[in-house]
Design a protein around this motif. Structure first.
Motif, PDB file in Angstrom:
ATOM      1  N   UNK A 517       0.791  -1.309  -0.033  1.00  0.00           N
ATOM      2  CA  UNK A 517       0.019  -0.258   0.253  1.00  0.00           C
ATOM      3  C   UNK A 517       1.066   1.384   0.065  1.00  0.00           C
ATOM      4  N   UNK A 518       2.042   0.979   0.132  1.00  0.00           N
ATOM      5  CA  UNK A 518       2.955   2.485   0.605  1.00  0.00           C
ATOM      6  C   UNK A 518       1.871   3.919   1.504  1.00  0.00           C
ATOM      7  N   UNK A 519       1.592   3.916   2.355  1.00  0.00           N
ATOM      8  CA  UNK A 519       1.111   4.525   2.669  1.00  0.00           C
ATOM      9  C   UNK A 519       2.267   5.882   3.342  1.00  0.00           C
ATOM     10  N   UNK A 520       1.759   7.205   2.879  1.00  0.00           N
ATOM     11  CA  UNK A 520       2.262   8.144   3.047  1.00  0.00           C
ATOM     12  C   UNK A 520       1.062   8.888   3.792  1.00  0.00           C
ATOM     13  N   UNK A 521       1.932   9.547   5.275  1.00  0.00           N
ATOM     14  CA  UNK A 521       1.327  10.467   5.768  1.00  0.00           C
ATOM     15  C   UNK A 521       2.275  11.816   6.482  1.00  0.00           C
ATOM     16  N   UNK A 522       1.962  12.132   6.886  1.00  0.00           N
ATOM     17  CA  UNK A 522       3.581  13.289   7.922  1.00  0.00           C
ATOM     18  C   UNK A 522       3.441  13.232   9.644  1.00  0.00           C
ATOM     19  N   UNK A 523       4.254  13.316   9.702  1.00  0.00           N
ATOM     20  CA  UNK A 523       4.582  13.277  11.362  1.00  0.00           C
ATOM     21  C   UNK A 523       4.387  14.057  11.982  1.00  0.00           C
ATOM     22  N   UNK A 524       5.103  14.964  13.246  1.00  0.00           N
ATOM     23  CA  UNK A 524       4.816  15.604  13.765  1.00  0.00           C
ATOM     24  C   UNK A 524       4.292  16.447  13.210  1.00  0.00           C
ATOM     25  N   UNK A 525       6.041  16.668  13.324  1.00  0.00           N
ATOM     26  CA  UNK A 525       6.871  18.054  12.036  1.00  0.00           C
ATOM     27  C   UNK A 525       6.462  18.638  10.787  1.00  0.00           C
ATOM     28  N   UNK A 528       7.050  14.137   6.080  1.00  0.00           N
ATOM     29  CA  UNK A 528       6.581  13.266   4.587  1.00  0.00           C
ATOM     30  C   UNK A 528       7.191  11.895   5.713  1.00  0.00           C
ATOM     31  N   UNK A 529       6.354  10.632   5.113  1.00  0.00           N
ATOM     32  CA  UNK A 529       7.410   9.269   5.554  1.00  0.00           C
ATOM     33  C   UNK A 529       5.919   8.097   5.278  1.00  0.00           C
ATOM     34  N   UNK A 530       6.573   7.431   5.224  1.00  0.00           N
ATOM     35  CA  UNK A 530       6.217   6.374   4.813  1.00  0.00           C
ATOM     36  C   UNK A 530       6.035   4.922   4.983  1.00  0.00           C
ATOM     37  N   UNK A 531       5.094   4.288   5.006  1.00  0.00           N
ATOM     38  CA  UNK A 531       4.500   3.315   5.784  1.00  0.00           C
ATOM     39  C   UNK A 531       4.661   2.071   4.621  1.00  0.00           C
ATOM     40  N   UNK A 532       6.118   1.175   4.084  1.00  0.00           N
ATOM     41  CA  UNK A 532       6.586   0.751   3.188  1.00  0.00           C
ATOM     42  C   UNK A 532       5.518  -0.880   3.261  1.00  0.00           C
ATOM     43  N   UNK A 533       5.463  -0.930   4.782  1.00  0.00           N
ATOM     44  CA  UNK A 533       5.321  -2.511   5.412  1.00  0.00           C
ATOM     45  C   UNK A 533       3.678  -2.752   5.213  1.00  0.00           C
TER      46      UNK A 533
END
Length: 888
Positions: A517-525, A528-533
């Protein structure tokens, strides 16, 4: 025809050679007579008997076979079998020789056969090419064996699995040049006293017994090094008055292709940790060539348009075409030549991999080309467009006959295969992926492989259960649409098979893919962060997520699927993506454009949402995003072309988007400008001309007129050559048409030739269209016929003209092209652009009762396309018209 060529399963013994006898080495002698346009030869096949047998079965096609002689220690004396005793099966292209008795396993046997054939212009087997020299037609000859035409040049075991070494001797007129996979080890003029240690000496003597060896009839014998074990389809040889240029000097036109080869070969060696095993790698450029290029081991061949460009040219389009082709064929030296698929059902192990390194390594050789981003339009979207049809086929597809094999050299074996491999690489990490590929290649050096061999190598390197993740991607047709439903706590994502006709019925929606799914979201700052798992391997899952913050699935558009959001969420993501320093990448923006169009075409999304998306990207700076928007305008125009009022309003919108870019960038190209500016200028000018902008049209016509009057090419930038010629003929008359036709008679470069063909097909005049068709039928080379068809297809006002002419001249076209790849393209280009129920019925009726086996898949895909367009027009015309009328 759901399932395409896999709808009927045949037992392997019906289309595969018996496995009891295998060739391990060929001593092959080929004599070429370019004056009589014939060839003949003598082959000694050294055989291992693996299972007790009383017969020998091999492949032969279109050859006249002489007697066969069999010798073995197991036979009391050499056995001669007259050709009249051969059992010849023309349909399966097999010859059976019955033995006087059974030979036991372990026997070694030599089969000696002489043969002869005609050098035709078929562009398959061993064929002739021609050119004009001072008013005389001259010839040379070369091979194109993939997939099943080596048997048309010499008797052999013509299957990928049946690798053997080959020692080739070529006999030719003394003033010609012989080329083959390996370097020559000797060459001498033939004389009656010629001595040779091989069994071909008596054959040679008999062939030359009635010939003189005077000055005008001198022949020579060229012997080549023995090859490594190789499949017959990559055997290559050529004979002609070639100008061959080596280290000390290189042809200016071919220098760029040579430079690309010199850069990519060391990269392949480094990444896969396997040296290129042959002592040389030539590239032979041919004037008559059916495919773009062919990866013959040590002797790559290809069309002029695939390899030639003027030195120091600013023609970026031609350079990209050449670089992609050359690096693709070089990649085949590893994927296909060193390690070869066992059978054509695993063609993707050759073609998918040869397409993938092209992208990965180009980022090192040509970083300015942004090839990772361009992959989405050049590979991924092309693959998904074809795979969205019911008439698609799996990547790994049954191939029970030559007709089917020829038809699977398509976007699924190339582009979809490369796309799923790219997805796997992104999921497990590129380093582990490439390490696994290296393991796979090393375990199958000079041997053959199947899918599980590849998975085992990558699994060893990554620790991932690769078959679990990947099997359905290669063994099942289609791909999913991932529907995103927002909830108060996050999102629910669901997978269903995507079809261009709309939601898949239950019987077509049984496959569940393992979807990264390679979900892109944002961190507290806000970074961008991507969860590739995340792996969606069931029908649906729920993901906890703060939907008040930006998010997107398929980050970087690396997944082989479409993502469906609500129209509101789509526009929100687009607005975020359009910001400076957005968390969403260039690849994300390109993916949004292509997904939106495909989803609208299938009825998941309103067309108005797609056009609103284009509006959001109005201030986009990157060429590749604009290129995807331009392609989408082409799809709209290609669908509603019989609705002139809608086309005009679409063109008005097109002009609003692209003409300001022309005003900003101008018409002049400079050597120091960025690739992105260079390509964006070209796209904007082409789109503005297509959209009917009077200023752009007049500028291009003026440049054409100056070029004709002065004879100076500098008035037309190379990347605008096609647009300039097309615009001048489309908006001109007989004078411009004749001027381009004169250019086509003696084109200076392949780029000029392609531009001239496009222009002749762009005429809006019925009489001139007829003139183009007459030229196509009477004067064009066979390899150019699909080019004419493709350009007539792009001329919307002449689509029905093309259909009518194809049907009128069907028998002649079929006879002319039935032996090669081109026939299926003619069917597709002539019919795929039609868009009404009436068109569908007439097309269906025309092909009723015809033998469609050589283009069955293309025909069904064309019929599917007609139906899809027809339904889209019915469903979306009102929404499209309303948006175009109400926008400000």
């Amino acid at each position: 025809m759901a399932g395409g060529p896999t709808e009927t399963t045949k037992p392997a013994e019906e289309y595969r050679l018996p496995t009891g006898v295998k060739a391990k080495h060929y001593d092959l002698t080929i004599r070429t007579d370019l004056e009589k346009l014939r060839f003949d030869g003598y082959v000694v096949a050294h055989l291992d008997v693996l299972e007790e047998t009383s017969k020998i079965v091999f492949n032969s096609s279109k050859l006249t076979l002489g007697r066969a002689r069999l010798s073995s220690a197991a036979l009391k004396e050499e056995v001669t079998v007259d050709a009249t005793s051969f059992e010849i099966d023309g349909a399966s292209e097999r010859v059976t020789i019955q033995l006087p008795g059974a030979l036991s396993a372990g026997t070694q046997l030599a089969l000696k056969v002489d043969f002869e054939g005609e050098l035709t212009g078929s562009m398959l087997g061993y064929y002739r090419c021609s050119w004009e020299d001072e008013g005389k037609t001259k010839h040379y000859a070369l091979t194109q064996f993939e997939p099943t035409s080596a048997r048309a040049a010499f008797p052999c075991w013509d299957e990928p699995l049946l690798k053997a070494t080959i020692a080739l001797t070529m006999v030719s007129r003394a003033d010609t040049v012989n080329l083959s996979n390996m370097p020559a080890i000797s060459e001498e003029v033939y004389a009656p006293s010629y001595k040779d240690s091989t069994d071909a000496i008596s054959w040679l003597s008999s062939k030359f017994s009635e010939l003189t060896t005077g000055e005008g009839e001198k022949w020579k014998v060229t012997k080549f090094q023995t090859t490594p074990p190789m499949s017959t389809y990559i055997v290559a040889f050529a004979n002609g008055p070639f100008v061959y240029l080596e280290d000390s000097y290189t042809s200016p036109l071919s220098k760029f292709a040579l430079d690309v080869k010199k850069k990519v070969l060391p990269l392949y060696e480094q990444v896969f940790d396997i040296e290129y095993p042959l002592p040389k790698l030539d590239t032979l450029v041919a004037t008559d060539f059916d495919a773009a290029a062919m990866e013959n081991w040590g002797l790559i061949t290809g069309a002029t348009s695939a390899y030639l460009v003027e030195p120091d040219s600013l023609d970026l389009g031609a350079k990209k075409r050449i670089a992609v082709t050359q690096s693709h064929e070089c990649a085949h030296m590893w994927f296909g030549n060193i390690t070869t698929m066992e059978w054509w059902d695993n063609l993707y192990l050759n073609e998918g991999f040869a397409s993938l390194p092209t992208t990965d390594f180009f980022s090192r050789v040509f970083p300015e080309w942004k090839v990772h981003s361009a992959f989405i339009s050049e590979m991924l979207n092309r693959a998904l467009s074809l795979d969205a049809k019911l008439s698609s086929h799996p990547i790994e597809v049954e191939c029970p006959d030559a007709a089917t094999i020829n038809q699977i050299f398509d976007s699924l074996s190339y582009a979809k295969a490369a796309s799923v491999l790219r997805m796997l690489s992104n999921f497990i990490g590129e380093e582990k992926f490439l390490k696994g590929v290296s393991i796979y290649l090393k375990k199958h050096l000079f041997a053959n492989s199947v899918t599980k061999d590849l998975w085992e190598g990558i699994q060893e390197a990554s620790g991932v259960d690769v078959p679990k993740v990947m099997d359905n991607w290669v063994k099942k047709m289609g791909f999913p649409v991932i529907t995103v439903t927002e909830t108060k706590d996050g999102i629910t994502v669901r997978q269903d098979r995507f079809l261009e006709t709309g939601p898949a019925p239950p019987e077509e929606n049984e496959t569940l893919w393992s979807v990264p799914l390679s979900l892109l979201t944002t961190d507290e700052n806000g970074k961008a962060k991507i969860d590739r798992s995340l792996l969606l391997d069931q029908r649906e899952i729920t993901i906890a997520l703060d939907t008040s913050k930006p998010f997107k699935l398929n980050a970087g558009t690396t997944g082989v699927y479409r993502v469906l959001y609500t129209a509101e969420r789509l526009i929100a993501i687009a607005k975020e993506a359009a910001k400076e320093n957005s968390i969403f990448s260039l690849e994300d923006r390109i993916g949004l454009v292509y997904d939106a169009l495909a989803l609208a075409r299938a009825g998941y999304l309103d067309v108005s949402a797609v056009l609103s998306l284009y509006d959001v990207f109005r201030n986009e700076k990157e060429h590749l995003v604009w290129d995807s928007v331009a392609e989408s305008f082409g799809v709209f125009g290609s669908t509603w072309y019989e609705h002139p009022q809608i086309v005009e309003k679409l063109n008005t919108f097109r002009r609003e988007l692209f003409v300001p870019i022309v005003a900003r960038l101008g018409y002049d190209y400079t050597a120091g400008e960025s690739v992105d500016v260079h390509e964006l200028r070209t796209t904007a000018i082409v789109q503005s001309a297509h959209g009917g902008d009077e200023g752009v049209i007049e500028e291009l016509r003026t440049r054409f007129k100056k070029a004709i009057e002065t004879g100076e090419d500098a008035h037309i930038p190379p990347d605008l050559l096609g647009a300039t010629y097309v615009t001048s003929v489309k908006h001109g008359g007989k004078m411009e048409y004749d001027q381009v036709k004169a250019i086509l008679a003696k084109p200076k470069t392949p780029t000029v030739e392609l531009a001239a063909i496009a222009a002749l097909c762009a005429t809006q005049n019925d009489e001139l269209a007829e003139e183009t068709w007459k030229y196509l039928m009477s004067k064009s080379r066979d390899q150019d016929i699909p080019v004419f068809f493709r350009n007539f297809f792009q001329n919307h006002k002449k689509r029905h003209f093309l259909v009518d002419k194809f049907r009128e001249d069907y028998d002649q076209l079929y006879q002319r092209l039935e032996g090669n790849f081109s026939l299926q393209y003619l069917v597709n280009y002539s019919h795929a652009g039609l868009c009404s129920d009436k068109d569908w019925k007439e097309t269906k009726a025309f092909f009723e009762g015809k033998d469609v086996s050589k283009y069955k898949l293309a025909l069904q895909q064309s019929l599917d396309g007609i139906h899809t367009r027809s339904e889209w027009i019915k469903r979306s015309t009102s929404d499209l018209q309303k948006w175009l009328e109400n926008r400000k």
